[in-house]
Design a protein around this motif. Sequence first.
Motif, PDB file in Angstrom:
ATOM      1  N   ILE A 210       0.872  -1.089   0.312  1.00 35.37           N
ATOM      2  CA  ILE A 210       0.279  -0.094  -0.016  1.00 35.37           C
ATOM      3  C   ILE A 210       1.011   0.611   0.182  1.00 35.37           C
ATOM      4  N   LEU A 211       2.088   0.926   0.812  1.00 37.42           N
ATOM      5  CA  LEU A 211       2.614   2.050   0.979  1.00 37.42           C
ATOM      6  C   LEU A 211       3.729   2.441  -0.676  1.00 37.42           C
ATOM      7  N   ILE A 212       4.014   1.584  -1.017  1.00 32.33           N
ATOM      8  CA  ILE A 212       4.538   1.433  -1.984  1.00 32.33           C
ATOM      9  C   ILE A 212       3.337   2.289  -3.425  1.00 32.33           C
ATOM     10  N   ALA A 213       2.324   2.051  -3.683  1.00 28.63           N
ATOM     11  CA  ALA A 213       1.436   2.271  -4.403  1.00 28.63           C
ATOM     12  C   ALA A 213       0.782   3.222  -4.679  1.00 28.63           C
ATOM     13  N   SER A 214       0.565   4.001  -3.559  1.00 30.50           N
ATOM     14  CA  SER A 214       0.898   5.789  -2.881  1.00 30.50           C
ATOM     15  C   SER A 214       1.370   6.614  -3.067  1.00 30.50           C
ATOM     16  N   ILE A 215       3.126   5.551  -3.519  1.00 29.76           N
ATOM     17  CA  ILE A 215       3.851   6.767  -3.519  1.00 29.76           C
ATOM     18  C   ILE A 215       3.917   6.673  -5.243  1.00 29.76           C
ATOM     19  N   VAL A 216       3.596   5.475  -5.767  1.00 26.52           N
ATOM     20  CA  VAL A 216       3.201   5.385  -7.093  1.00 26.52           C
ATOM     21  C   VAL A 216       2.229   7.082  -7.751  1.00 26.52           C
ATOM     22  N   ASN A 217       1.141   6.574  -7.076  1.00 25.81           N
ATOM     23  CA  ASN A 217      -0.442   6.703  -7.358  1.00 25.81           C
ATOM     24  C   ASN A 217       0.177   8.886  -7.146  1.00 25.81           C
TER      25      ASN A 217
ATOM     26  N   SER B 274      -3.913   8.176 -10.328  1.00 26.45           N
ATOM     27  CA  SER B 274      -5.197   6.863 -10.780  1.00 26.45           C
ATOM     28  C   SER B 274      -6.243   6.798  -9.774  1.00 26.45           C
ATOM     29  N   SER B 275      -7.070   7.256 -10.691  1.00 28.97           N
ATOM     30  CA  SER B 275      -8.379   7.226  -9.358  1.00 28.97           C
ATOM     31  C   SER B 275      -8.586   5.753  -9.415  1.00 28.97           C
ATOM     32  N   THR B 276      -9.091   4.840 -10.711  1.00 28.00           N
ATOM     33  CA  THR B 276      -8.591   3.009 -10.288  1.00 28.00           C
ATOM     34  C   THR B 276      -7.809   2.631  -8.987  1.00 28.00           C
ATOM     35  N   LEU B 277      -6.214   3.462  -9.523  1.00 32.16           N
ATOM     36  CA  LEU B 277      -5.405   2.712  -8.018  1.00 32.16           C
ATOM     37  C   LEU B 277      -5.658   3.345  -6.663  1.00 32.16           C
ATOM     38  N   HIS B 278      -6.846   4.641  -6.850  1.00 33.14           N
ATOM     39  CA  HIS B 278      -6.338   5.384  -5.739  1.00 33.14           C
ATOM     40  C   HIS B 278      -7.617   4.246  -4.875  1.00 33.14           C
ATOM     41  N   TRP B 279      -8.968   4.081  -5.535  1.00 35.09           N
ATOM     42  CA  TRP B 279     -10.129   2.950  -4.659  1.00 35.09           C
ATOM     43  C   TRP B 279      -9.466   1.551  -4.606  1.00 35.09           C
ATOM     44  N   ALA B 280      -8.375   1.346  -5.602  1.00 34.80           N
ATOM     45  CA  ALA B 280      -7.747  -0.225  -4.748  1.00 34.80           C
ATOM     46  C   ALA B 280      -7.199  -0.447  -4.033  1.00 34.80           C
ATOM     47  N   ILE B 281      -6.115   0.524  -3.404  1.00 39.25           N
ATOM     48  CA  ILE B 281      -5.239   1.525  -2.499  1.00 39.25           C
ATOM     49  C   ILE B 281      -6.752   1.444  -1.340  1.00 39.25           C
ATOM     50  N   SER B 282      -7.730   1.946  -1.877  1.00 37.15           N
ATOM     51  CA  SER B 282      -8.267   2.205  -0.358  1.00 37.15           C
ATOM     52  C   SER B 282      -8.660   0.253   0.263  1.00 37.15           C
ATOM     53  N   LEU B 283      -9.268  -0.153  -1.169  1.00 38.17           N
ATOM     54  CA  LEU B 283     -10.058  -1.587  -0.535  1.00 38.17           C
ATOM     55  C   LEU B 283      -9.114  -2.504  -0.420  1.00 38.17           C
ATOM     56  N   ILE B 284      -8.146  -2.233  -0.090  1.00 38.70           N
ATOM     57  CA  ILE B 284      -6.756  -3.437   0.665  1.00 38.70           C
ATOM     58  C   ILE B 284      -5.952  -2.526   1.345  1.00 38.70           C
ATOM     59  N   GLY B 285      -6.409  -1.562   1.205  1.00 35.03           N
ATOM     60  CA  GLY B 285      -6.015  -0.827   3.050  1.00 35.03           C
ATOM     61  C   GLY B 285      -7.034  -1.092   3.551  1.00 35.03           C
TER      62      GLY B 285
ATOM     63  N   PHE C  67     -14.316   5.422   0.950  1.00 30.01           N
ATOM     64  CA  PHE C  67     -15.625   5.275   0.955  1.00 30.01           C
ATOM     65  C   PHE C  67     -17.283   5.757   0.703  1.00 30.01           C
ATOM     66  N   PHE C  68     -17.724   6.015   2.357  1.00 28.16           N
ATOM     67  CA  PHE C  68     -18.024   7.089   2.845  1.00 28.16           C
ATOM     68  C   PHE C  68     -18.541   7.881   2.923  1.00 28.16           C
ATOM     69  N   GLY C  69     -17.562   8.914   3.114  1.00 27.00           N
ATOM     70  CA  GLY C  69     -17.007  10.140   3.702  1.00 27.00           C
ATOM     71  C   GLY C  69     -18.091  11.080   2.055  1.00 27.00           C
ATOM     72  N   GLY C  70     -19.476  11.586   2.596  1.00 25.11           N
ATOM     73  CA  GLY C  70     -19.802  12.824   1.650  1.00 25.11           C
ATOM     74  C   GLY C  70     -18.969  14.026   1.517  1.00 25.11           C
ATOM     75  N   SER C  71     -18.550  15.094   0.834  1.00 21.48           N
ATOM     76  CA  SER C  71     -18.126  16.215   0.789  1.00 21.48           C
ATOM     77  C   SER C  71     -19.352  17.428   1.282  1.00 21.48           C
ATOM     78  N   ARG C  72     -17.985  18.139   1.845  1.00 19.19           N
ATOM     79  CA  ARG C  72     -18.866  19.210   2.528  1.00 19.19           C
ATOM     80  C   ARG C  72     -19.542  20.390   1.168  1.00 19.19           C
ATOM     81  N   ASP C  73     -20.620  20.866   1.497  1.00 16.79           N
ATOM     82  CA  ASP C  73     -21.037  21.531   0.874  1.00 16.79           C
ATOM     83  C   ASP C  73     -20.698  23.224   0.692  1.00 16.79           C
TER      84      ASP C  73
END
Length: 238
Positions: free
Chosen positions: A152-159, A164-175, A232-238
């Motif tokens: 995760i640490l390596i992938a986060s640095i690479v991202n 990449s949004s795809t890699l971002h979500w993959a990192i989050s799920l694996i995390g 995944f569950f955080g909603g943006s501030r209005d």
Amino acid sequence: METKYVSTAITAVKARQEASTVFLAKVFNWMAVGLGLTGVIAWLTASTGLTLSIAQSPLYIVLILAELGLVWYLSARIDKIQTATATGLFFAYALLNGLTLSVIFLIYSGASIAGTFLISAAMFLAMAIYGMVTKRDLAGLGAFMFMGLIGILIASIVNIFLASSTLHWAISLIGVIVFVGLTAYDVQKIKSMGEQQGFMSQGDAAVQKGAIIGALALYLDFINLFLMLLRFFGGSRD
């Protein structure tokens, strides 16, 4: 005579279990205090408007580096430093983490932060209970989850460079998977520490420092699980 030996063995087992329960309670109490301090500092920093000033200045990077330094020092020197020093460093880390985590209030709504916290708490509690009651040795799981953490640490640095949004979500799920697994492993390891007569007989100072380092491990598991779920569950501030 055999009955006497059996009775003695049962008494010894009960004593170890009671000592482990007391030690686990110490660890969870310190973890709760650390999380409470982090939450209060994060909320106060955000509500007073300091978060934006910190996030937009080099101080934010300095604070993150200071956090990493504190975790490394506390983990590496826990056997050599005084109990009061270990406790102070734990509080200092929780405080610094509150300052840096206050940025989530700039990104996510308060309701979604509170909701994600409850989800994280439920998942953490479930895995903590599993770690306490399971008869399975989770050492192999812990090693596998640690490898996942490095990935995760390596992938986060690479991202950072790929964005990449795809890699971002993959990192989050694996995390989420990694920190759920680490929670069960760490709780089992802490429970085993409490059952060791050699450790528990070293005196109050050693037990206190063991509780601090255990609380730090569980604190990190919870905070990182919370941050991964917030994606995944955080909603943006209005």
